[in-house]
Design a protein around this motif. Structure first.
Motif: not given
Length: 247
Positions: A78-104
């Motif tokens: 919400k605060r880092g810039g991930a909510l911008k549109t595809k036409d603008h650079p998205r910053h601080n997008v959450i990235a994980t290993g994609g699995g369950p637990g903390i990643m989920e």
């Protein structure tokens, strides 16, 4: 014409999966994810590691860590810039290993606020299939740990590590080593979530005492006990004011 040698190389699965093409497969795993991330305008990420075994309705600490990771995913998205549109650079997008637990949990927190988020999955015999919350177009599968780790690290503006097992420790210490050897930017904050867990699990003072690390090496990371504290440390490190060029 029926001979395998007559097949187009790009359509010959036996050839592409052979030993001699391992380097090409490395390149393909890099290029496929890179192309999609660029198409979505992902300029930088906040990477969250942690155990695959925690659930929101699990034992006390498991649920607490899961829910904290979910809240952190919300805050950063919400605060880092991930909510911008595809036409603008998205910053601080959450990235994980994609699995369950903390990643989920972290992917779920990002989805809670409508933000795109990334799941870098790896083929494993157990504990690894995509969670329900990573953005489908940003949900990847890797065969090679090395290429998956590269994608996790190359856009990272921050790393937050929740309690976890061997996989979490492997990822944490690899990034610490990259920071120590200055292979990644010195400003990258590495935040260990839940100080009591980490200080009771690792005796970093002992490593200093016996001379296996330098006293300043413990400044490569910090601790946080709440999602807000983790976010504040990221901001203090310049998270919002220092966009990271993925090149």
């Amino acid at each position: 014409m029926d001979s395998p040698s007559y097949r187009l190389a790009a359509l010959d699965e036996d050839f592409l999966l052979g030993d001699s093409m391992r380097g090409v497969r490395f390149m393909l795993e890099y290029a496929k994810a890179e192309e999609e991330l660029r198409a979505w305008g992902v300029a930088s990420t906040v990477v969250i590691f942690g155990s695959a075994r925690f659930k929101d309705d699990g034992p006390e600490n498991h649920a607490r860590w899961y829910n904290a990771a979910r809240e952190l995913g919300r805050i950063v998205s919400k605060r880092g810039g991930a909510l911008k549109t595809k036409d603008h650079p998205r910053h601080n997008v959450i990235a994980t290993g994609g699995g369950p637990g903390i990643m989920e949990a972290a992917n779920r927190g990002a989805q809670d606020v409508g933000a795109p988020n990334i799941g870098f999955n790896i083929t494993l015999p157990h504990e690894q299939e995509p969670n329900h919350y990573s953005t489908p177009e940003l949900t990847f599968q890797f065969h090679y740990f090395a290429m998956r780790k590269m994608h996790l690290a190359m856009r990272a503006n921050a790393l937050v590590v929740f309690p976890g097992g061997f996989g979490t420790m492997d990822e944490l210490f690899e990034v610490l080593c990259l920071r120590q050897t200055m292979k990644i930017p010195n400003e990258l904050p590495i935040i260990l979530f839940d100080k009591e867990f980490w200080t009771s699990t690792f005796n970093f003072d002992k490593l200093i005492e016996v001379g296996t690390i330098n006293p300043e090496d413990v400044k490569l990371f910090s601790y946080a006990d709440t999602p807000e504290e983790a976010w504040s440390q990221m901001v203090k490190a310049g998270l919002c004011s220092i966009p990271k060029d993925p090149n």
